[in-house]
Motif scaffolding. Structure first.
Motif, mmCIF file in Angstrom:
data_model
loop_
_atom_site.group_PDB
_atom_site.id
_atom_site.type_symbol
_atom_site.label_atom_id
_atom_site.label_comp_id
_atom_site.label_asym_id
_atom_site.label_seq_id
_atom_site.Cartn_x
_atom_site.Cartn_y
_atom_site.Cartn_z
ATOM 1 N N THR A 161 63.081 50.466 29.581
ATOM 2 C CA THR A 161 62.297 50.575 31.017
ATOM 3 C C THR A 161 62.545 51.167 31.487
ATOM 4 O OG1 THR A 161 62.457 48.332 31.591
ATOM 5 C CG2 THR A 161 61.374 49.061 31.228
ATOM 6 N N ALA A 162 60.849 53.223 32.160
ATOM 7 C CA ALA A 162 62.015 52.678 32.471
ATOM 8 C C ALA A 162 60.090 54.336 33.081
ATOM 9 C CB ALA A 162 61.721 52.120 33.205
ATOM 10 N N VAL A 182 69.458 48.678 42.142
ATOM 11 C CA VAL A 182 70.431 49.615 41.581
ATOM 12 C C VAL A 182 69.800 50.292 40.364
ATOM 13 C CG1 VAL A 182 72.533 48.509 42.408
ATOM 14 C CG2 VAL A 182 71.484 47.698 40.279
ATOM 15 N N HIS A 183 70.302 51.476 40.055
ATOM 16 C CA HIS A 183 69.715 52.273 38.975
ATOM 17 C C HIS A 183 70.795 53.190 38.436
ATOM 18 C CE1 HIS A 183 66.450 54.432 36.895
ATOM 19 N NE2 HIS A 183 67.030 55.562 37.266
ATOM 20 N N LEU A 184 70.893 53.324 37.114
ATOM 21 C CA LEU A 184 71.845 54.228 36.481
ATOM 22 C C LEU A 184 71.089 55.200 35.581
ATOM 23 C CD1 LEU A 184 74.711 51.740 35.546
ATOM 24 C CD2 LEU A 184 74.955 53.717 37.062
ATOM 25 N N ALA A 185 71.180 56.485 35.883
ATOM 26 C CA ALA A 185 70.580 57.545 35.072
ATOM 27 C C ALA A 185 71.270 58.854 35.416
ATOM 28 C CB ALA A 185 69.075 57.654 35.311
ATOM 29 N N LEU A 239 62.007 51.073 51.876
ATOM 30 C CA LEU A 239 62.386 52.018 50.835
ATOM 31 C C LEU A 239 63.670 51.542 50.159
ATOM 32 C CD1 LEU A 239 61.948 54.863 49.506
ATOM 33 C CD2 LEU A 239 63.536 55.733 51.247
ATOM 34 N N GLY A 240 63.707 51.581 48.839
ATOM 35 C CA GLY A 240 64.880 51.118 48.099
ATOM 36 C C GLY A 240 64.751 49.690 47.643
ATOM 37 N N SER A 241 63.540 49.132 47.718
ATOM 38 C CA SER A 241 63.339 47.762 47.232
ATOM 39 C C SER A 241 63.521 47.661 45.726
ATOM 40 C CB SER A 241 61.934 47.266 47.613
ATOM 41 O OG SER A 241 61.798 47.124 49.016
ATOM 42 N N LEU A 242 63.124 48.700 45.006
ATOM 43 C CA LEU A 242 63.325 48.761 43.555
ATOM 44 C C LEU A 242 63.153 50.179 43.073
ATOM 45 C CD1 LEU A 242 60.199 47.687 41.564
ATOM 46 C CD2 LEU A 242 60.167 47.600 44.020
ATOM 47 N N PHE A 243 63.657 50.423 41.852
ATOM 48 C CA PHE A 243 63.549 51.719 41.187
ATOM 49 C C PHE A 243 62.794 51.549 39.880
ATOM 50 C CE2 PHE A 243 67.709 51.953 43.443
ATOM 51 C CZ PHE A 243 67.405 52.971 44.330
ATOM 52 N N ALA A 244 62.138 52.624 39.425
ATOM 53 C CA ALA A 244 61.501 52.609 38.108
ATOM 54 C C ALA A 244 62.574 52.630 37.041
ATOM 55 C CB ALA A 244 60.562 53.787 37.947
ATOM 56 N N ARG A 245 62.292 51.946 35.903
ATOM 57 C CA ARG A 245 63.214 51.936 34.794
ATOM 58 C C ARG A 245 62.554 52.540 33.570
ATOM 59 N NH1 ARG A 245 65.087 45.945 34.168
ATOM 60 N NH2 ARG A 245 62.949 45.528 34.741
ATOM 61 N N ALA A 259 56.088 46.984 41.701
ATOM 62 C CA ALA A 259 56.718 47.073 40.383
ATOM 63 C C ALA A 259 56.564 48.502 39.898
ATOM 64 C CB ALA A 259 56.079 46.099 39.399
ATOM 65 N N LEU A 260 57.544 48.976 39.120
ATOM 66 C CA LEU A 260 57.528 50.354 38.623
ATOM 67 C C LEU A 260 58.062 50.400 37.192
ATOM 68 C CD1 LEU A 260 59.134 52.265 41.661
ATOM 69 C CD2 LEU A 260 56.696 52.169 41.097
ATOM 70 N N ALA A 261 57.501 51.278 36.376
ATOM 71 C CA ALA A 261 58.016 51.562 35.040
ATOM 72 C C ALA A 261 57.578 52.972 34.671
ATOM 73 C CB ALA A 261 57.500 50.556 34.013
ATOM 74 N N SER A 262 58.207 53.565 33.656
ATOM 75 C CA SER A 262 57.857 54.940 33.310
ATOM 76 C C SER A 262 57.978 55.179 31.819
ATOM 77 C CB SER A 262 58.735 55.934 34.078
ATOM 78 O OG SER A 262 60.095 55.802 33.702
ATOM 79 N N GLY A 263 57.265 56.194 31.346
ATOM 80 C CA GLY A 263 57.275 56.626 29.962
ATOM 81 C C GLY A 263 56.146 57.616 29.743
ATOM 82 N N ASP A 264 56.186 58.366 28.648
ATOM 83 C CA ASP A 264 55.162 59.370 28.373
ATOM 84 C C ASP A 264 53.996 58.692 27.659
ATOM 85 O OD1 ASP A 264 53.665 61.595 27.903
ATOM 86 O OD2 ASP A 264 55.194 62.683 26.760
ATOM 87 N N LEU A 265 53.087 58.118 28.433
ATOM 88 C CA LEU A 265 52.015 57.301 27.870
ATOM 89 C C LEU A 265 50.951 58.124 27.146
ATOM 90 C CD1 LEU A 265 51.622 54.759 30.789
ATOM 91 C CD2 LEU A 265 52.441 54.256 28.486
ATOM 92 N N ASN A 266 50.700 59.347 27.593
ATOM 93 C CA ASN A 266 49.674 60.157 26.932
ATOM 94 C C ASN A 266 50.263 61.248 26.049
ATOM 95 O OD1 ASN A 266 50.619 61.709 29.034
ATOM 96 N ND2 ASN A 266 48.611 62.454 29.683
ATOM 97 N N ARG A 267 51.558 61.219 25.823
ATOM 98 C CA ARG A 267 52.252 62.092 24.868
ATOM 99 C C ARG A 267 51.973 63.570 25.104
ATOM 100 N NH1 ARG A 267 51.455 60.022 18.871
ATOM 101 N NH2 ARG A 267 49.254 60.359 19.385
ATOM 102 N N ASP A 268 52.036 63.973 26.369
ATOM 103 C CA ASP A 268 51.815 65.388 26.692
ATOM 104 C C ASP A 268 53.113 66.109 27.025
ATOM 105 O OD1 ASP A 268 52.388 64.271 29.144
ATOM 106 O OD2 ASP A 268 50.662 65.142 30.188
#
Length: 474
Positions: free
Chosen positions: A5-6, A409-412, A468-474, A99-108
């Motif tokens: 997740t992310a 919290v978020h670690l990256a 602001l800061g309620s949640l982060f994308a994973r 809610a938030l999430a991320s990834g390369d969904l269209n593979r560009d």
């Protein structure tokens, strides 16, 4: 494929925003949160209470872009439903960014950001994909709800991963219903997902139930992402209990492997805390006394070739050996209210950041703390843990009552040095406006050297109550 997740938007929430400059040549995205393809992790932060166009609690998302110097407020994009080419219109109570999430969904080659708006359409919910590009996030597409009559709050939880073993990023969406909708990879800007499948985890439905958390990770090490689903489960006796169901990825649809009786109300993440090449499941259990929260514990289950282990490797509290501080009295603490996983010291073992937003520091109640638990060859441990507050020397600002520092919290690795940096949200900072902090990782763990913070106003969010800061994308 293992997925974690992310053009700069023309219409932004406020004036005075510094546009993001395009890289000289956009390289393929290295990470599932690299929205502009420059080779650095980016940070997407939710402000679901933001006022947009005079509409209270319409919601916004602030994306700060990683660089060799980390993140800063001036290098950002603010996205709302009033932004150019983003579907929908900002309305009162939409909670865009719930809610938030991320990834390369269209593979560009650019990571895309998935945004849930749980309050959209009177609480029916909505999910929007914001497309990545060489200039950052640009435009978007709505994900249609295939079962709108059977649930509410579509998009209350999200995860991205290759759950169906076809080498493409899939999107998992939770709601107040019992089903988790999985939209198969093959997304395009014009046609959306290739097809849909779903899992049925026998979760209890209702406004306060449903699928509260989702996480993706390769738990059995076969190169296919597995899905962890958290919520209130109805067991064989029909007596509900809080927990998670682990689904192993498969070509047809993910298959249920094990149920973990922990606390399905709490977040869940996946990462390799013992460095054996299998993702582990990290979650928490926080006691609740009526309207108040109590002590908590962070729980680690180890992954392996046969999936998740049946018993916890560790259950760590504020009273565990090596953990700074101590468990507070009833009605405070909430150790584990937010969790994140990443390797802060670059030793090959993922560490776990633990938010305790209701913690009292000196005389400031509910000001909040964050603890970093260390990974090791045996798994998660309290030994060597470090505790951080706004009173820690070098951390910007000071502890104040009702800040809720550690709301998220978020670690990256935001600066590309090979070590995960810690981002901390405080949703009630400055009377509910919210704020974000970033502490850098180092060979010895987290450090306050080069620490930064920015408020909602500095991020371009006007007015009060942005959270602001309620949640982060994973």
């Amino acid at each position: 494929m293992r997925v974690r997740t992310a053009a700069t938007l023309a219409a932004l929430l406020t004036t005075g925003l510094v546009p993001l400059a395009a890289p000289a040549s956009a390289a393929p995205a290295k990470y599932a949160d690299d929205f502009n393809g420059d080779g650095y992790h980016d940070l997407a932060t939710a402000a679901p209470g933001a006022t947009v166009g005079g509409r209270a609690r319409a919601g916004a998302v602030v994306v700060t872009y990683g660089s060799a110097s980390g993140i800063k407020a001036s290098r950002r994009t603010v996205v709302t439903q009033n932004s150019a080419a983003v579907p929908g219109t900002a309305e009162k109570g939409d909670a865009f960014g719930s809610a938030l999430a991320s990834g390369d969904l269209n593979r560009d080659g650019y990571a895309d950001l998935v945004v849930g708006a749980a309050g959209e359409n009177g609480g029916a919910g909505a999910v929007t994909i914001l497309w990545g590009s060489g200039k950052g996030l640009s435009g978007g597409r709505t994900v249609p709800d295939p079962a709108a009559s059977s649930h509410q709050r579509f998009g209350m939880s999200l995860a991205v991963g290759d759950f169906t073993a076809d080498g493409r990023a899939d999107l998992a969406v939770g709601s107040t219903g019992a089903d988790v909708q999985i939209f198969r990879g093959g997304f395009t800007k014009t046609h959306g997902a290739a097809s849909r499948t779903w899992v049925v985890p026998s979760f209890r439905t209702g406004d306060s139930y449903g699928v509260r958390s989702l996480a993706a990770g390769d738990i059995n090490g076969n190169g296919v992402d597995d899905l962890v689903v958290g919520g209130t489960i109805v067991g064989q006796s029909d007596e509900p209990f809080d927990g998670q169901v682990v689904y192993l990825g498969a070509a047809s649809r993910p298959k249920a492997q094990r149920t973990l009786e922990t606390d399905g109300r709490q977040p869940v993440v996946a990462g390799d805390v013992n460095g054996d090449g299998y993702d582990d499941v990290i979650t928490a259990r926080v006691l609740v006394y009526g309207s108040k929260v109590g002590p908590g514990e962070v729980i680690a289950y180890l992954g392996g070739p046969h999936g998740i282990s049946p018993t916890p490797q560790a259950a760590i509290t504020q009273d565990s050996p090596g953990v700074p501080g101590a468990t507070r009295a009833q009605g405070t603490s909430s150790f584990g209210d937010s969790v994140a996983v990443g390797d802060a010291d670059g030793d090959g073992y993922d560490d776990v950041a633990v938010g305790t937003p209701y913690e009292t520091v000196t005389t400031a109640s509910q000001t909040g703390t964050v603890t970093l638990l260390r990974g090791s060859a045996v798994g998660l441990t309290g030994q060597g843990a470090t505790r951080w507050t706004q009173n820690t020397p070098g951390v910007p600002d000071l502890d104040e009552t009702d800040d809720f520092w550690g709301s998220a919290v978020h670690l990256a690795d935001l600066d590309g040095d090979g070590r995960a940096d810690l981002a901390v949200g405080a949703r009630q900072e400055n009377g509910g406006r919210g704020a974000v902090w970033a502490l850098r990782g180092s060979s010895s763990g987290l450090t306050t050297t080069g620490a930064v913070s920015f408020t909602a106003a500095q991020a371009g969010l006007p007015g009060t109550g942005s959270q602001l800061g309620s949640l982060f994308a994973r």
